[in-house]
Write a protein that holds these residues in place. Sequence first.
Motif, PDB file in Angstrom:
ATOM      1  N   PHE A  11       1.347  -1.815  -1.809  1.00 36.41           N
ATOM      2  CA  PHE A  11       2.555  -1.069  -2.165  1.00 36.41           C
ATOM      3  C   PHE A  11       2.223   0.029  -3.165  1.00 36.41           C
ATOM      4  O   PHE A  11       2.758   1.130  -3.131  1.00 36.41           O
ATOM      5  CB  PHE A  11       3.614  -2.016  -2.730  1.00 36.41           C
ATOM      6  CG  PHE A  11       4.515  -2.606  -1.670  1.00 36.41           C
ATOM      7  CD1 PHE A  11       4.001  -3.438  -0.691  1.00 36.41           C
ATOM      8  CD2 PHE A  11       5.862  -2.316  -1.646  1.00 36.41           C
ATOM      9  CE1 PHE A  11       4.820  -3.974   0.294  1.00 36.41           C
ATOM     10  CE2 PHE A  11       6.701  -2.845  -0.670  1.00 36.41           C
ATOM     11  CZ  PHE A  11       6.175  -3.676   0.299  1.00 36.41           C
ATOM     12  N   ARG A  12       1.324  -0.311  -4.056  1.00 35.99           N
ATOM     13  CA  ARG A  12       0.922   0.678  -5.068  1.00 35.99           C
ATOM     14  C   ARG A  12       0.238   1.865  -4.423  1.00 35.99           C
ATOM     15  O   ARG A  12       0.462   3.022  -4.753  1.00 35.99           O
ATOM     16  CB  ARG A  12      -0.042   0.029  -6.068  1.00 35.99           C
ATOM     17  CG  ARG A  12       0.371   0.333  -7.477  1.00 35.99           C
ATOM     18  CD  ARG A  12      -0.383  -0.286  -8.616  1.00 35.99           C
ATOM     19  NE  ARG A  12      -1.466  -1.171  -8.388  1.00 35.99           N
ATOM     20  CZ  ARG A  12      -2.670  -1.013  -8.964  1.00 35.99           C
ATOM     21  NH1 ARG A  12      -2.896   0.008  -9.741  1.00 35.99           N
ATOM     22  NH2 ARG A  12      -3.628  -1.882  -8.745  1.00 35.99           N
ATOM     23  N   LEU A  13      -0.626   1.549  -3.487  1.00 36.36           N
ATOM     24  CA  LEU A  13      -1.401   2.573  -2.777  1.00 36.36           C
ATOM     25  C   LEU A  13      -0.502   3.612  -2.128  1.00 36.36           C
ATOM     26  O   LEU A  13      -0.824   4.799  -2.078  1.00 36.36           O
ATOM     27  CB  LEU A  13      -2.234   1.871  -1.694  1.00 36.36           C
ATOM     28  CG  LEU A  13      -3.561   2.488  -1.296  1.00 36.36           C
ATOM     29  CD1 LEU A  13      -4.455   2.612  -2.505  1.00 36.36           C
ATOM     30  CD2 LEU A  13      -4.213   1.602  -0.249  1.00 36.36           C
ATOM     31  N   TYR A  14       0.618   3.161  -1.598  1.00 39.37           N
ATOM     32  CA  TYR A  14       1.522   4.087  -0.923  1.00 39.37           C
ATOM     33  C   TYR A  14       2.616   4.584  -1.839  1.00 39.37           C
ATOM     34  O   TYR A  14       3.640   5.102  -1.393  1.00 39.37           O
ATOM     35  CB  TYR A  14       2.105   3.432   0.328  1.00 39.37           C
ATOM     36  CG  TYR A  14       1.033   3.186   1.370  1.00 39.37           C
ATOM     37  CD1 TYR A  14       0.620   1.882   1.664  1.00 39.37           C
ATOM     38  CD2 TYR A  14       0.407   4.231   2.012  1.00 39.37           C
ATOM     39  CE1 TYR A  14      -0.375   1.653   2.591  1.00 39.37           C
ATOM     40  CE2 TYR A  14      -0.604   4.010   2.933  1.00 39.37           C
ATOM     41  CZ  TYR A  14      -0.995   2.722   3.224  1.00 39.37           C
ATOM     42  OH  TYR A  14      -1.986   2.490   4.129  1.00 39.37           O
ATOM     43  N   GLY A  15       2.405   4.403  -3.157  1.00 38.27           N
ATOM     44  CA  GLY A  15       3.292   5.002  -4.136  1.00 38.27           C
ATOM     45  C   GLY A  15       4.695   4.415  -4.172  1.00 38.27           C
ATOM     46  O   GLY A  15       5.652   5.105  -4.494  1.00 38.27           O
ATOM     47  N   ALA A  16       4.811   3.147  -3.845  1.00 38.19           N
ATOM     48  CA  ALA A  16       6.143   2.547  -3.883  1.00 38.19           C
ATOM     49  C   ALA A  16       6.612   2.399  -5.317  1.00 38.19           C
ATOM     50  O   ALA A  16       5.859   2.010  -6.200  1.00 38.19           O
ATOM     51  CB  ALA A  16       6.106   1.169  -3.206  1.00 38.19           C
TER      52      ALA A  16
END
Lengths: 296, 251, 255
Positions: B151-156
């Motif tokens: 989730f972090r990777l996709y900027g959530a």
Amino acid sequence: MVPAAGLLGACGKSGKIRLALNWKPDPQFGGFYAADYRQHGLDVEIVPGGAGTPTVQMIGAGSAEFGIVSADEILLARTHGNDVVALFAVFQNSPQGIMAHASRKLESIGDLLKGGTLALQSGLPYARMLKKKYGFERVKVVPSPGGDLTAFLNDENFAQQCFVTGEPLQAKRRGVAVTVFPVSDIGYNPYTTVLAAGGELLRRNPEMARNMVAAVRQGWRNYLDSAATTNVKMHAMNPTMDAAIYAEVAEAQQVLIEANPLGRMTKERWDTLASQLKELGDIPQAPQADQCFRDL
Amino acid sequence: MKLRKVIPALIPFLVVTLALEWLVRAGWIKAFLVPPPSAVFQTMVHDWPELFGALAKTSTGALLGFALSAAGGIAIAVFLSSSRAIQDAFYPYAVFFQTVPVIAIAPLLVIWFGYGMRTVVASAFLVSIFPVIANTLTGILSTDPALRDLFRLYGASSAATLWKLRFPAALPQILTGLRIAGGLAVIGAIVGEFIGGQGLGSVVDIARTQQRTDKVFAAVLLASALGLALFGFINLLSWLALRRWHASEQS
Amino acid sequence: MTEVPTGTARGVAVRLNKIQRAFGELVVIDDLTLDIAAGEFLAILGPSGCGKSTLLRIIAGLNAPDGGTLRVNPADTKFQTAFVFQDAHLLPWRTVLENAALPLELMGVGRSERLARASRVLAEVGLREAEGRYPSQLSGGMRMRVSLARALVTEPRLLLLDEPFAALDEITRFRLDIRLRDLWLERGMTVIFVTHSITEAAFLADRAVVLTRRGRGIRLDRRLALPRVRSNELRLSPLLAGEMQMLLSAMEEEG
């Protein structure tokens, strides 16, 4: 009829005789704590109780040899097949009452039911007699807070069930003047703080019962003459009231207890109570008075 | 849900009921201590209007209290999960809900909420909220770290991570908390009724002073039935929510 | 330098300079410098604890290095990096299709568009029929394919894989190796593949880097002399064995 065997054994472990109280140590039990059981050849253990201690069932189940109950409880128990018998009535006149703030200037017990909030145990016979006589339409009836004065002190229109010798004194201490209405005002006056035992025990060991009553009678005499030492003993076990209150209550209750001999009961009083309960519908028929109490 | 599952549960009940009936009739158990089931049944029938009215009141109190503790408990847990600092600061106070003896603060409840339904709901709420908080929090904090990385990777945003990942992942745990809370809410409601004066709690209290053990048992049985119904309802919710993906609902 | 293959996406170049990373007392990566060309398929090989996974996470931006710099070129494209973990890590309460579409959802892409794109990628990994199923209904290999599809759905320029096939059976591994290689050929992205398997590193990559224990730097950095298109026949060829030998010696020197 198959004689019912008790769920538990006859005497407690080590042969001790258990006397179960229906409240915490308190001047209403003064004489029991002042008694010298050893002198009468008995090894007695007093078991304090609290809110809702089922002393009449404890006697029936055999978990206590003797217990403190009220006369109306005995009649109800007998109706349900619990053979409990009264031996010694501490209060000749019931200390049950209702207290209200003096500022309301109420004049009779009926006035309590004209408005405000009234906290009592609505299952008790006296409560139902009140309802029958005056009706509960205009007053808000709520459960009795069991000795706690918080609601009473907080609300001028709050009246609650009490022992006339107990809570009113505490309220006065906290700065609230009270008017007290004894329940006996409506003609309901059962013996209270009654020493009782199971019929089975009385048949098996009448000597023990006789000695018990003698010890208790002597104990109450001692307590009425001089309550101080016993109060100290009880206060150590139940410090929720301060020592001064113990003395006040012990003093105030004397007039309800004094009798000759102490603890005596009469057939007439039992018959009256029985017919009152029958009228309320609590018991289907009035038992023979001499089944309910024994003069030892 | 299936009839086959219900029957094994009924058998011990029937056995105990019949045994009890026999034991009391034969005199082995005194009727004034434990009423024979037949007497309880008779009372149930004879006093049904009163008992049903009481049951309705207790149900209302318990359900409202439960709804509040479910919503409130989940909200508090979500709040606690937002940061370590907040958790450390406030979680100990949540434990307070677990440890406070409701009977002790009863006079205060009555002063704040008055006699009647509000005190009952307050009592049910206080008694049942902690398992919801504890289980929800554990569920939210136990999220798979790899998924959190994803989730972090996709900027959530943390909100998106909460609603799309941590909350759904916590659902099995939340439902466990709700299961526990349901039964407690019934207990809390009844305690509240001892104090506040209505419903099954009041029936038990009054019947006790009248030495009507049959009525006490009848009321207690109804309270148990209520607890069971609530439990069953949450099981149904659990099945609906988890049946496609969680091992606990798959056979 | 390998030529950048033509395709719809172009990979990024990654430059690591003197990267330092420790966890408390334990130094995991120490003064590591490495250049990765755009469009390259790089395998990072090494024993457990050599810091290869940590290095990958630093490249992904999931961990920050304690020292040194990381540069990615070009830097302007958002969300160009995708990560595939050792376990599929799917959301069990969502269908295969919804799982594959997740990155687009998090990036704010509308529902019909993201589901359509996810559907296309799932077809590429051979999972079209399984779109409506839930993860609990899939085999391990199928779950990994979903994970792969999820990684590819945003058309990343940099694909990072951390021992993704280690938990799968051999036949599935062989299949997915080939699928991955084909996808790389089609899309032209930069792929960094971390593994402890010499066979896999040799079979998949153009270039292999062997890390030493405790991240004490690069022991071997070798361009693999193998054909561009790889098939299972290659597994039996002496060419592969030769490359594997080189990697093996580098690994063994560590002991």
